[in-house]
Design an enzyme around this catalytic site. Structure first.
Site, PDB file in Angstrom:
ATOM      1  N   GLY A 158       5.014  -9.943   4.273  1.00 25.63           N
ATOM      2  CA  GLY A 158       5.758  -9.880   5.524  1.00 25.63           C
ATOM      3  C   GLY A 158       5.047 -10.648   6.629  1.00 25.63           C
ATOM      4  N   MET A 186       0.844  -1.195   0.000  1.00 22.99           N
ATOM      5  CA  MET A 186       0.000   0.000   0.000  1.00 22.99           C
ATOM      6  C   MET A 186       0.885   1.252   0.000  1.00 22.99           C
ATOM      7  SD  MET A 186      -3.448  -0.839   2.032  1.00 22.99           S
ATOM      8  CE  MET A 186      -2.862  -0.561   3.681  1.00 22.99           C
ATOM      9  N   HIS A 218       9.342  -3.482   3.399  1.00 26.61           N
ATOM     10  CA  HIS A 218       8.966  -3.717   1.993  1.00 26.61           C
ATOM     11  C   HIS A 218      10.208  -4.016   1.164  1.00 26.61           C
ATOM     12  CE1 HIS A 218       5.638  -0.900   3.315  1.00 26.61           C
ATOM     13  NE2 HIS A 218       4.949  -1.909   2.845  1.00 26.61           N
ATOM     14  N   TYR A 238       4.132   3.935   0.846  1.00 29.62           N
ATOM     15  CA  TYR A 238       4.865   4.512   1.973  1.00 29.62           C
ATOM     16  C   TYR A 238       5.897   3.477   2.430  1.00 29.62           C
ATOM     17  CZ  TYR A 238       5.499   8.517   4.921  1.00 29.62           C
ATOM     18  OH  TYR A 238       6.023   9.654   5.478  1.00 29.62           O
ATOM     19  N   LYS A 267       8.931  -2.446  11.801  1.00 33.82           N
ATOM     20  CA  LYS A 267       8.721  -1.406  10.779  1.00 33.82           C
ATOM     21  C   LYS A 267       7.279  -1.447  10.311  1.00 33.82           C
ATOM     22  CE  LYS A 267      13.234  -0.449   9.629  1.00 33.82           C
ATOM     23  NZ  LYS A 267      13.894   0.816   9.373  1.00 33.82           N
ATOM     24  N   SER A 268       6.684  -0.270  10.197  1.00 36.77           N
ATOM     25  CA  SER A 268       5.300  -0.173   9.717  1.00 36.77           C
ATOM     26  C   SER A 268       5.087   1.227   9.161  1.00 36.77           C
ATOM     27  CB  SER A 268       4.333  -0.408  10.886  1.00 36.77           C
ATOM     28  OG  SER A 268       3.041   0.045  10.540  1.00 36.77           O
TER      29      SER A 268
HETATM   30  O1  PAF Z   1      -0.134  -5.676   3.582  1.00 31.03           O
HETATM   31  C1  PAF Z   1      -0.539  -4.761   2.841  1.00 31.03           C
HETATM   32  O2  PAF Z   1       0.132  -3.753   2.606  1.00 31.03           O
HETATM   33  C2  PAF Z   1      -1.930  -4.872   2.234  1.00 31.03           C
HETATM   34  O3  PAF Z   1      -2.827  -5.472   3.108  1.00 31.03           O
HETATM   35  C3  PAF Z   1      -1.931  -5.568   0.863  1.00 31.03           C
HETATM   36  C4  PAF Z   1      -1.504  -7.021   0.987  1.00 31.03           C
HETATM   37  C5  PAF Z   1      -1.016  -4.844  -0.092  1.00 31.03           C
HETATM   38  C6  PAF Z   1      -3.346  -5.555   0.279  1.00 31.03           C
HETATM   39  O4  PAF Z   1      -3.815  -4.258   0.105  1.00 31.03           O
END
Ligand code: PAF
Length: 289
Positions: free
Chosen positions: A147, A30, A37, A32, A184-185
């Site tokens: 993750g 999503m 990531h 940011y 991390k978030s």
């Molecule tokens: O983990 C995330 O960032 C979201 O839930 C995902 C898997 C991209 C679905 O929108």
């Protein structure tokens, strides 16, 4: 690196790679983006010939009083991180492209989605499954990377793929933490300085629980009480849940020895001020039965 907002163009590009016999790794996000990531992209880079990333803040996985509108977004910075991580394609649709006029088809699941985060976020997993299922159709990759911080999400996606016979391998990757232990978030950005300090209670309380398990405690209630007790010591923290479930099917468990595949998930969700954060650990109790 290709950046595409179009479903058709993205699908054509991935199909072209497949026609050339290339293996494609996919990281749904999503945006940011942070080091967590990046670790998924690096895993995808290592194991595939091409890497695709989606960046889409998915409106249907947020409840009415949740943070969809304020969810942080920074496409320029995200694109730079993807480029630097060796990503080949970024799919960045708008909501109209993903959910056109009259959209009304959803993917839902019994059981597994009703525990843990499903209790306080009743529409969340339906939204996640729907968007991930749609993304897997748009980006027909060989492998997709998620993750372990969102351990329930990972279990839900694995089950969805199994149940619906989807032809994609789901790869779970370890939690990436700040040097002081905070997982991390993208939501960490909501925390002010005092809250950022208070948020360390998540890692600290889980560490206390884990220590008990390592010392041989098998009574889930005692471990949960220990974790909740630690969280209770932090005045800015409010527990949403502390749960220990069988990692095989995300069902509550009383004695850790009863875990079907020998693995338990200890998961917590805690409000720090208004910010809801999650964290967990997975522990192998015994060899598979
Ligand atoms: O983990 C995330 O960032 C979201 O839930 C995902 C898997 C991209 C679905 O929108």
């Amino acid at each position: 690196m290709i950046i595409s907002e179009s479903i058709r163009e993205t699908r054509e590009q991935v199909k072209e790679w497949k026609r050339q016999g290339l293996r494609v790794g996919f990281v749904p996000t999503m945006g940011y983006l942070h080091e967590g990531h990046r670790s998924l992209m690096e895993a995808a880079r290592k194991e595939n010939d091409r890497v695709a990333v989606s960046i889409f803040v998915n409106p249907i996985q947020f409840g009415p009083n949740e943070d969809f509108a304020s969810y942080p977004r920074d496409m320029e910075k995200d694109a730079a991180l993807c480029e630097d991580a060796g990503v080949d394609l970024v799919f960045h649709p708008d909501a109209g492209e993903m959910y056109g006029e009259g959209f009304s088809t959803y993917v839902d699941m019994e059981g597994l989605t009703k525990e843990l985060c499903g209790k306080s976020r009743p529409v969340h997993f339906r939204g996640v499954q729907t968007v991930v299922c749609k993304l897997f159709h748009i980006i027909p990759a060989d492998r997709a990377y998620f993750g372990q911080k969102d351990a329930q999400q990972l279990a839900v996606i694995k089950k969805m793929v199994r149940d619906l016979g989807m032809d994609i391998e789901i790869v779970g990757c370890p939690i990436v933490r700040e040097p002081d232990g905070l997982a991390k978030s993208s939501r960490n950005t909501y925390l002010n300085a005092e809250e950022r300090q208070a948020a360390l209670v998540l890692d600290r309380s889980l560490a206390a629980g884990r220590k008990l398990v390592e010392a041989g405690e098998r009574d889930a209630l005692k471990i949960k009480e220990c974790i909740a007790g630690e969280i209770g010591k932090e005045k800015l923290a409010k527990t949403d849940y502390v749960e220990i479930v069988d990692f095989a099917d995300i069902t509550p468990i009383e004695n850790l020895e009863d875990a079907k595949n020998g693995e338990i998930l200890c998961a917590i969700a805690v409000y720090i001020g208004k910010t809801r954060l999650i964290d967990n650990f997975i522990y192998r109790i015994s060899e598979c039965r």
